[in-house]
Design a protein around this motif. Structure first.
Motif, PDB file in Angstrom:
ATOM      1  N   VAL A  41       0.834  -1.199   0.000  1.00  0.00           N
ATOM      2  CA  VAL A  41       0.000   0.000   0.000  1.00  0.00           C
ATOM      3  C   VAL A  41       0.872   1.253   0.000  1.00  0.00           C
ATOM      4  N   LEU A  42       0.521   2.186  -0.874  1.00  0.00           N
ATOM      5  CA  LEU A  42       1.161   3.496  -0.900  1.00  0.00           C
ATOM      6  C   LEU A  42       0.187   4.493  -0.275  1.00  0.00           C
ATOM      7  N   ALA A  43       0.644   5.174   0.765  1.00  0.00           N
ATOM      8  CA  ALA A  43      -0.240   6.034   1.550  1.00  0.00           C
ATOM      9  C   ALA A  43       0.207   7.489   1.496  1.00  0.00           C
ATOM     10  N   SER A  44      -0.723   8.365   1.820  1.00  0.00           N
ATOM     11  CA  SER A  44      -0.440   9.798   1.861  1.00  0.00           C
ATOM     12  C   SER A  44       0.435  10.143   3.055  1.00  0.00           C
ATOM     13  N   ASP A  61      -6.726  11.101  -3.072  1.00  0.00           N
ATOM     14  CA  ASP A  61      -8.011  11.525  -2.509  1.00  0.00           C
ATOM     15  C   ASP A  61      -8.341  10.728  -1.247  1.00  0.00           C
ATOM     16  N   GLY A  62      -7.288  10.277  -0.549  1.00  0.00           N
ATOM     17  CA  GLY A  62      -7.512   9.501   0.666  1.00  0.00           C
ATOM     18  C   GLY A  62      -6.213   9.224   1.381  1.00  0.00           C
ATOM     19  N   GLY A  63      -6.313   8.534   2.506  1.00  0.00           N
ATOM     20  CA  GLY A  63      -5.121   8.177   3.271  1.00  0.00           C
ATOM     21  C   GLY A  63      -4.331   7.069   2.607  1.00  0.00           C
ATOM     22  N   ARG A  64      -5.005   5.981   2.309  1.00  0.00           N
ATOM     23  CA  ARG A  64      -4.389   4.923   1.512  1.00  0.00           C
ATOM     24  C   ARG A  64      -4.746   5.187   0.057  1.00  0.00           C
ATOM     25  N   VAL A  65      -3.746   5.254  -0.781  1.00  0.00           N
ATOM     26  CA  VAL A  65      -3.938   5.765  -2.146  1.00  0.00           C
ATOM     27  C   VAL A  65      -3.938   4.643  -3.179  1.00  0.00           C
TER      28      VAL A  65
END
Length: 437
Positions: A332-335, A392-396
């Motif tokens: 997972v790539l996250a913000s 557009d979210g925490g987890r992208v």
């Protein structure tokens, strides 16, 4: 067949992608969807929690099957309302959805049916809870009873951390009404693993196993998230352990549903702790896990529509579900800032550079028109408007890969992670490795 998927995250992208492989499905809608889902389905501008809007669309569009992704609409009773509208729906009804919507409900269910889990107590009075700090020693597991987007669990290492968590949940209401009741649990040690199961009134069939990574940082450090990656199958599992889970957890759970009048039809997600004394249930969820789904569905060989249809009709036992022997890894790539505050609208680069056999499942993304400056030709700045994909979210994003071995899948996943970028992007480097506590 026309299928409506409710939701707009990585789990829903994986479901939509898998359903495109079914010869029985000729049209997929998704409400509300995201930038990645738009490549495989028609996205509808209706929020997942807008039950009236979804029912209206499903009836008008003559949807043959609705599939509910997120937990919130399930807890709101979307399955009940769609079925009243005459729409076949995959997912548990509102009564069954309490298994995720209330941790106290689940703990009572587990206790009542002698299913192994951690010892627990529940509190609705903050002062009584503060007087009971450390009741099971430390670390102290503190859970908001209701839905909190996967973030309502604090593992407090000290009394000060416990008091802070209690004040935030019950005093400051950081999770809203989800913190009106708190469940305190005995801290379990071992290795966490996830098991997703297809369930109907008569049958429970586990999917291939997966291991999730909840903490934000490498080495299982930092606060809990919705999940920073998975691999499947979990290296923790073997035949003996699977048989114990079947005997001690799965069978008693199905029997418990029947005894309690819980007509569960959908996916039961079981969070497990594998300790020295065997498997214990950490949590139940009522839907596909995210990002477990992204790994597990990569390995599914059976038509997913056939499974959904059988579950809804209570004919799951008639389906022979087959899985690939290949291994899957999803990173997972996250913000930046997630799981706390984070900014949206960061342009995602490199989506067209990943390998063709790598799936990039979109979680928190959307498409936007942006003005791009091309330079100055001496007569003025040249600019053009183009469509870009932004965060557009925490987890992208979830980069999901198959390989003949865990090592091959893991190496390929991270090779492709490096081809993607956006401002503030963060990810764990140890996805695919067993993290022991």
């Amino acid at each position: 067949m026309k299928v409506l998927i409710v939701g707009g995250g990585g789990r829903e992208h994986a479901i939509a992608w898998k359903l495109t492989q079914s010869p029985k499905v000729n049209k997929i809608y998704c409400a509300p969807g995201n930038a990645g889902i738009a490549d495989v389905a028609e996205c509808i501008a209706v929020k997942a929690e807008d039950i009236d809007g979804i029912c209206k669309f499903a009836k008008e569009s003559e949807i043959d099957l609705a599939v509910i992704g997120p937990e919130v609409p399930l807890a709101m009773g979307i399955v009940d309302e769609l079925e009243k509208a005459g729409v076949k729906t995959f997912g548990p009804n509102k009564k069954c959805a309490q298994l995720e919507a209330s941790k106290a409900f689940t703990k009572a269910f587990l206790d009542r049916h002698n299913i192994p889990t951690a010892g627990y107590k529940e509190f609705t009075d903050k002062e009584k809870l503060l007087k009971s700090v450390g009741i099971y020693g430390y670390p102290m597991v503190i859970k908001a009873d209701g839905l909190a987007a996967g973030k309502g669990v604090v593992i407090a290492e000290t009394e000060a951390e416990a008091v802070k968590a209690i004040e935030e949940m019950m005093g400051e209401k950081v999770f809203g009404s989800a913190g009106d009741k708190i469940v305190v649990e005995e801290y379990l040690t071992g290795i966490e693993a996830s098991m997703l199961c297809f369930v109907d009134e008569h049958t429970i069939i586990p999917m291939e196993s997966a291991q999730d990574y909840k903490r934000i940082f490498d080495g299982d450090k930092g606060p809990n998230t919705g999940g920073m990656g998975t691999y499947s199958p979990s290296l923790v599992f073997n035949k003996d352990l699977e048989e114990r889970i079947r005997t001690e957890i799965l069978n008693p759970t199905l029997e418990g549903f029947q005894k309690d009048g819980l007509d569960f039809r959908g996916v039961l997600f079981i969070g497990l702790m594998i300790g020295e004394d065997g498997p214990k249930v950490i949590e139940f969820n009522n839907r596909f896990g995210d990002p477990e789904t992204q790994s597990v569905l990569l390995r599914l060989e059976t038509d997913l529509f056939d499974i959904f249809d059988a579950v809804v009709d209570n004919k799951l036992a008639d389906v022979n579900i087959k899985w690939s022997d290949q291994k899957a890894v999803c990173v997972v790539l996250a913000s930046g800032g997630y799981p706390g505050d984070y900014e949206k609208g960061k342009i995602i680069h490199g989506l067209n550079r990943v390998d063709q056999d790598v799936m990039v499942f979109h979680a928190g993304t959307k498409s936007e028109e942006r003005t791009v400056h091309m330079g100055d030709n001496g007569c003025g700045i040249i600019a053009k408007t183009e469509s870009v994909v932004v965060t557009d979210g925490g987890r992208v994003l979830g980069v999901a890969v198959l390989g003949d071995t865990h090592e091959e899948a893991r190496e390929k996943a991270f090779d492709n992670v490096k081809k993607l970028s956006f401002d503030g992007m963060q990810y764990r480097n140890d996805i695919g490795l067993i993290v022991r506590k």
